[in-house]
Design an enzyme around this catalytic site. Structure first.
Site: not given
Ligand code: 13P
Length: 296
Positions: A80, A179, A206, A208-209, A228-229, A231
Site C-alpha cells: 500500500d 482515518g 481508500h 473505507a473505515s 482499503n480498510v 483504521t
Molecule cells: P482507513 O484507515 O481510513 O480505513 O483507510 C485505509 C487506507 O485507505 C489504506 O490505504
C-alpha cells in the site's frame, strides 16, 4: 490460493462487487483476514502499509504470501502507498502481487515519471500497479470546500495519467479520507461517475473505515471494485489488547493473540458482507472454484 490482484479486481469489476484490502502488520492480522475470507467464502487482499514493510521486511511479505498460498480462498498480497523505489523493488523481488506507487506528494510531472518507472518494474515481475491522482489525506477538517476540491481527482487528468504511466488501477479522491471521519463523510459521486465514464481500469477507494452502507454500495455501482480498510481493524485490535491487559483472567499470551484475531476478524467479516464479496470466491480462479466445479 495466492491470486493475482488483477484477477481479483477484474472479476469483481465484471460482477459488480468489491474486494476488501485490509492492512496487516503481523501474523494476527494475516490470520484475521484469511479467517474472515474463509468464513465468508470470499476473496480478499492482504495489504502491507509501507511502515509495516519497514518493520517486517521480506519475512513479513513471505508470511503474507505463504498464508495466501495455504488458503483455499483467492487472496492476493499488495504493498500500500509506497513512495520508495527501494521498498517497491524489495516487495516485488519478494513476490508481492501488486503495489501502489504513490507519487501523489510529487509535482504532477514527477509523479508521472516515478509511477511509469515503478509500473515497468512491476509488469516485468507480473505484478500490477495502483496509482493515485489527487491526494487522499488524513481527516480534512479545517479545509475550505475549494481546498478540498483541489485535492480531488480530476477526471481528465486521470485519463492522461493512466495513458502516460500504463498503471492498472486508479485510487480516486472524491472526499474520502484516511482515518476517522470527524464529520459526516461526503463523497462526490458526480465526480466518480465522470471518472468511471472516462477510465476503464478498476477503481479503488481508500479510507473505507467509517463509510456508511449506502456510500459503499453507490461507490460499487459507480465502478469501485477495491476498498482499503485499516483504521477500524486496527482499532478492534488495540481495544482488545487494552481490555486483555487490564483483565485479571489473562494468563497466556496466546489467549490475548487469539482474542485480537477474533475481534479483527469480526470487523473484516462485516466489511466483506458490505462490499458484496461474501460467497463470491467461486467466481475466482482458485482451487476452491475448481473443487466446486468438479462436484457439480
Ligand atoms: P482507513 O484507515 O481510513 O480505513 O483507510 C485505509 C487506507 O485507505 C489504506 O490505504
Amino acid at each position: 490460493m495466492l491470486s493475482s490482484t488483477r484477477e481479483l479486481l477484474e472479476t469483481a469489476q465484471r460482477n459488480i462487487y468489491a474486494i476488501g484490502a485490509f492492512n496487516v502488520y503481523n501474523l494476527e492480522g494475516v490470520k484475521a483476514v484469511i479467517g474472515a475470507a474463509e468464513a465468508e467464502q470470499s476473496p480478499a487482499m492482504l495489504q502491507l502499509h509501507p511502515s509495516a514493510l519497514v518493520y517486517g521486511g521480506v519475512p513479513l511479505v513471505a508470511l503474507c504470501l505463504e498464508a495466501a498460498r495455504s488458503s483455499i480462498m483467492p487472496i492476493s498480497v499488495h504493498l500500500d502507498h509506497s513512495t520508495s523505489a527501494d521498498d517497491i523493488r524489495m516487495a516485488l523481488d519478494a513476490g508481492i502481487t501488486s503495489i501502489m506507487a504513490d507519487g501523489s506528494h510529487l509535482p504532477y510531472e514527477q509523479n508521472m515519471t516515478f509511477t511509469r518507472k515503478m509500473t515497468e518494474w512491476a509488469h516485468e515481475k507480473g505484478a500490477i500497479v495502483e496509482a493515485e491522482i489527487g491526494r487522499i489525506s488524513g481527516t480534512e477538517d479545517g479545509l475550505s470546500i475549494a481546498e478540498k476540491e483541489a485535492k480531488m481527482t480530476d477526471p481528465d487528468q486521470a485519463v492522461e495519467f493512466i495513458k502516460a504511466t500504463n498503471v492498472d488501477s486508479l485510487a480516486v479522491t472524491i472526499g474520502n479520507v484516511h482515518g476517522e471521519y470527524k464529520s459526516e463523510p461526503r463523497l462526490d459521486f458526480v465526480r466518480l461517475e465522470k471518472i468511471r465514464h472516462l477510465v476503464k481500469v478498476p477503481l479503488v477507494l481508500h479510507g473505507a473505515s467509517g463509510l456508511p452502507e449506502f456510500m459503499i454500495s453507490r461507490s460499487i455501482e459507480l465502478g469501485v471494485c477495491k476498498f482499503n480498510v485499516n483504521t477500524e481493524v486496527r482499532q478492534a485490535y488495540l481495544q482488545t489488547l487494552k481490555e486483555g491487559l487490564c483483565s485479571s483472567s489473562l494468563k497466556d499470551l496466546l489467549d490475548s493473540m487469539g482474542a485480537t484475531i477474533e475481534s479483527m476478524q469480526s470487523v473484516i467479516v462485516e466489511k466483506l458482507q458490505l462490499f458484496g464479496s461474501s460467497g463470491k470466491a467461486h467466481l475466482h480462479q482458485s482451487p476452491y472454484a475448481e473443487m466446486l466445479a468438479k462436484r457439480t
